[in-house]
Design an enzyme around this catalytic site. Structure first.
Site, PDB file in Angstrom:
ATOM      1  N   TYR A  87      30.036  37.732  39.860  1.00  0.00           N
ATOM      2  CA  TYR A  87      30.663  36.446  39.539  1.00  0.00           C
ATOM      3  C   TYR A  87      31.149  36.538  38.106  1.00  0.00           C
ATOM      4  CZ  TYR A  87      31.166  31.448  38.527  1.00  0.00           C
ATOM      5  OH  TYR A  87      31.655  30.224  38.161  1.00  0.00           O
ATOM      6  N   GLU A 145      37.900  31.362  37.603  1.00  0.00           N
ATOM      7  CA  GLU A 145      36.701  31.858  38.277  1.00  0.00           C
ATOM      8  C   GLU A 145      37.070  32.957  39.274  1.00  0.00           C
ATOM      9  OE1 GLU A 145      33.237  29.290  40.008  1.00  0.00           O
ATOM     10  OE2 GLU A 145      34.669  29.641  41.643  1.00  0.00           O
TER      11      GLU A 145
END
Length: 309
Positions: free
Chosen positions: A34, A118
């Protein structure tokens, strides 16, 4: 999936209608990560987020999310890069790939007025390649005037498009679930108009505030928005003249009737304030079909409800 509603933890309770699919080849995954840049409002600082648990795993492993605060004027320091390498056990070759990716994310974040970039999951294949399988970008609405290219890409429903078009002209438009269209000046008067229509048993189709600086052009657009709404069975124009003169409203109503070839649904006009007597005389002389003038607020609201039921 097409034509059905997708419901997940990230959608509204009713789900989101699927009208497009993005199809990508399957990727063999050795590791998932992530990686994101956003703002930490408590620290008043942008922050770089990274974790060795990507995809849905990040949601249940927030304690493994590493945070690195930085200043946009300075960017991500070599010390932060070294910490990422140590914490996630990247070798030098892998960091040669990730380092420019992180730098480019910071540049994009700043230049495009982003509030979130993101990459999740950012995956590493067995061959050592890095592939971003999904990404999310959020941008600051207050920066629309600087980011026309970005915001022009937004896809909108018919309702959202109407609100967008109205906002560009300085109109405040909110779609409601009734069948009586309203053109009003002032948010307070708009709310009072919607409430009074409800008191007499009707339901408003919209909240449309033309504001204090309305022109013939904005009024014409207001009529155009209501004309495209097939639900509308009647229109109440409720104007209290001040900065917006009532005679200008009257001219706009007459011009709209000419452009539309007359009104094919009932229109009730209530005008009070600056030049209202002159405006009422103009409308009376125009002799427009399906148009009623009433100077009393309650009477006008009662009339439009009666004409649409």
């Amino acid at each position: 999936m097409l034509g059905y509603h997708l419901t997940t933890k990230q959608t509204p309770s009713g789900g989101l209608l699927v009208n497009k699919l993005y199809i990508y080849k399957a990727v063999d995954i050795a590791r998932e990560f992530y990686l994101a840049v956003t703002f930490d409002r408590e620290q008043y600082s942008p922050v770089l987020l990274i974790s060795g648990d990507g995809g849905v795993d990040i949601e249940s492993n927030m304690d493994k999310l590493h945070r690195f605060w930085f200043r946009l004027s300075e960017g991500v320091s070599p010390e932060i890069i070294a910490s990422i390498q140590t914490l996630l056990h990247f070798n030098f070759h892998e960091m040669d790939i990730l380092r420019p990716l992180i730098y480019q994310m910071i540049i994009l974040f700043q230049e495009k007025d982003a509030t979130l970039i993101e990459l999740n999951p950012l995956v590493q294949t067995p061959a050592g390649d890095f592939v971003c399988l999904d990404a999310k970008f959020n941008f600051d609405n207050a920066a629309k005037f600087r980011q026309d290219e970005i915001f022009s890409l937004a896809e909108r429903s018919q309702e959202e498009e109407e609100e967008h078009d109205a906002a560009r002209l300085g109109l405040s438009y909110v779609r409601l679930d009734g069948n009586i269209g309203n053109i009003v000046n002032g948010a307070g008067l708009a709310m009072a108009t919607n409430d009074l229509i409800g008191v007499y048993g009707g339901k408003s189709a919209n909240f449309l505030d033309i504001g204090g600086g309305a022109t013939k052009g904005t009024l014409s657009k207001a009529f155009e928005i209501l004309k495209k709404d097939a639900r509308i069975r009647g229109i109440l124009i409720n104007i209290y003249g001040g900065i917006v003169r009532c005679d200008m409203i009257a001219e706009s109503i007459i011009a709209a009737a000419a452009e539309l070839g007359g009104f094919d649904i009932p229109v009730v006009v209530r005008l009070q304030g600056t030049n209202s007597d002159k405006a009422l005389e103009m409308i009376s002389k125009a002799d427009l079909d399906n148009l009623t003038v009433d100077a009393d607020f309650e009477s006008a609201a009662r009339m439009i409800v009666h004409l649409t039921t």
